[in-house]
Design an enzyme around this catalytic site. Structure first.
Site, mmCIF file in Angstrom:
data_model
loop_
_atom_site.group_PDB
_atom_site.id
_atom_site.type_symbol
_atom_site.label_atom_id
_atom_site.label_comp_id
_atom_site.label_asym_id
_atom_site.label_seq_id
_atom_site.Cartn_x
_atom_site.Cartn_y
_atom_site.Cartn_z
ATOM 1 N N LYS A 58 -9.126 -0.466 -8.201
ATOM 2 C CA LYS A 58 -8.123 -1.201 -9.022
ATOM 3 C C LYS A 58 -8.164 -2.347 -9.805
ATOM 4 C CE LYS A 58 -5.213 2.208 -7.767
ATOM 5 N NZ LYS A 58 -6.009 3.199 -7.540
HETATM 6 C C1 LIG Z 1 -1.330 6.471 -8.078
HETATM 7 C C2 LIG Z 1 -1.965 6.388 -6.714
HETATM 8 N N1 LIG Z 1 -1.033 6.210 -5.414
HETATM 9 C C3 LIG Z 1 -1.552 5.693 -4.385
HETATM 10 C C4 LIG Z 1 -2.878 5.429 -4.295
HETATM 11 C C5 LIG Z 1 -3.486 4.991 -2.821
HETATM 12 O O1 LIG Z 1 -3.930 3.748 -2.798
HETATM 13 P P1 LIG Z 1 -5.060 3.333 -1.707
HETATM 14 O O2 LIG Z 1 -6.086 3.944 -2.083
HETATM 15 O O3 LIG Z 1 -4.963 1.761 -1.807
HETATM 16 O O4 LIG Z 1 -4.505 3.909 -0.577
HETATM 17 C C6 LIG Z 1 -3.865 5.438 -5.494
HETATM 18 C C7 LIG Z 1 -5.282 4.911 -5.122
HETATM 19 O O5 LIG Z 1 -5.921 5.217 -6.074
HETATM 20 C C8 LIG Z 1 -3.318 5.883 -6.478
HETATM 21 O O6 LIG Z 1 -3.929 5.584 -7.792
#
Ligand SMILES: Cc1ncc(COP(=O)(O)O)c(C=O)c1O
Length: 391
Positions: free
Chosen positions: A199
């Site tokens: 991110k």
């Molecule tokens: C739209 C969306 N939701 C949830 C997540 C989940 O985040 P994490 O990878 O930090 O668990 C991501 C991660 O890429 C995402 O792009």
């Protein structure tokens, strides 16, 4: 069989190349752990991070809960806003999202029902969902902010109030968008962020939930802290979803250098627009604006164009990605899930191609990417070739 989503094993230009703070920038924070000997449970480093991020986003009511990942933040937000599956067992969710949105819904016991998106916002449409035939069974709506593009939060707050159905905003990629285009977060909407390395603002693995309602905020803290708050007395469904002090150190250092990182993103975005303009593809390119600096997106008119561009880039060792695949309703090893007709997701999912984007992407690489795209789109000719013969 040719894989549906080929990735290049050793690309000359990768699609993403995260850059987190170097080791020496972490040292002052890591040394604090040697002193405090507190490594978990939202210790002093995470407490300070929480305060700093709260100020960063100008949160005056409620607060920001730090979590181990965006996924843990989603689970915490769902448990806090809707609780575990109730007698309304359905959770509405876009098919056009990252798998984690749906997995969090399942972890909280809901049956996902995939809905189509609006062609302009690329997100669920609150007005369309008010008329959804299964609304009486729906106990939760999880709204993804695709590529960080925030949905109309006020419209979702009205949906929540009018229907009584809890709404969680999965704004995993929206850290920089929230800062660039600040929004007032309505009190009944928990907003989830991911600090995953990929991110725009990352700490490896981490996340947060922003709540502007103090009661909802308290419930998020409990839901991600084994049900505890203040006393060793478990209240409510919960997980251990807390951020560790180690990840807090990385996030603190990332925040110290956020201004410089942002400056680099802006230079990359500027170079992209310049090269895209020079090659006649600027109208198709989305970089910055209302999408996160984690992405550069090429929006083509047809799926064939996007796939041809992808293949032409790959031939030059340049990686690209359809970040949300073809939508979760097309995943072959996951589901099947109840699903509405998906004309928009089916059409959009292979017309939005993620191009390489990262803070230190070289200008020469950006020029090569834009030129290759333009040649594949037959906007500029390939030297010595009359007709590209695109399918
Ligand atoms: C739209 C969306 N939701 C949830 C997540 C989940 O985040 P994490 O990878 O930090 O668990 C991501 C991660 O890429 C995402 O792009």
């Amino acid at each position: 069989m040719k894989p549906a989503f080929p990735t290049l094993p050793a690309p000359h230009i990768p699609v993403a190349k995260p850059r987190l703070p170097e080791a020496h920038r972490l040292m002052p924070y890591l040394e604090r752990l040697d002193q405090s000997r507190i490594y978990a449970n939202i210790g002093p480093v995470c407490q300070e991070l929480k305060e700093r991020l709260g100020k960063h986003f100008d949160i005056t009511e409620g607060g920001l809960a730090l979590t181990a990942s965006g996924s843990a933040a989603l689970v915490g937000a769902i448990l806090a806003a809707a609780g575990r599956r109730t007698n309304r067992p359905i959770a509405l969710c876009a098919s056009y999202t990252f798998v984690a949105t749906l997995s969090a819904i399942q972890c909280c016991g809901y049956d996902p029902h995939l809905a189509d998106i609006d062609p302009n916002t690329w997100a669920l449409d609150p007005d369309a969902l008010r008329r959804h035939p299964r609304l009486h069974e729906v106990g939760l709506v999880a709204v993804t902010a695709p590529y960080g593009r925030l949905p109309d939060l006020d419209a979702w707050a009205r949906f929540r109030r009018d229907t009584g159905i809890p709404v969680v905003i999965d704004a995993a990629a929206s850290f920089d968008v929230l800062e660039r285009l600040p929004r007032a977060i309505p009190p009944d909407l928990p907003v989830v962020l991911s600090f995953h390395a990929t991110k725009a603002f990352g700490c490896g693995e981490g996340g947060a939930v922003i709540c502007t309602d103090p009661d909802l905020f308290l419930r998020v803290i409990r839901a991600t802290n084994n049900g505890f708050f203040g006393a060793r007395h478990v209240i409510g469904d919960n997980i251990n979803g807390k951020m560790s002090e180690y990840h807090g150190c990385v996030a603190m250092a990332a925040l110290d250098y956020w201004g410089a990182t942002l400056w680099d993103y802006k230079q990359t975005a500027k170079a992209y627009h310049h090269a895209a303009n020079a090659n006649g593809i600027d109208a198709m390119l989305r970089v910055g604006g209302d999408t996160s600096y984690a992405y550069a997106l090429l929006h083509t008119s047809t799926e064939e164009q996007a796939i041809f561009v992808r293949d032409q880039l790959a031939a030059k060792g340049i990686d690209s990605r359809f970040w949300y695949g073809r939508g979760l309703h097309r995943e072959t090893g996951f589901g099947p899930f109840d699903c509405d007709p998906m004309p928009v997701t089916d059409s959009l999912s292979h017309r939005l191609l993620g191009l390489p984007f990262y803070a230190d992407l070289a200008i020469s690489a950006i020029e090569e990417i834009c030129k290759t795209v333009a040649q594949a789109m037959e906007i500029i000719p390939i030297e010595g070739v009359q007709n590209v013969g695109r399918p």
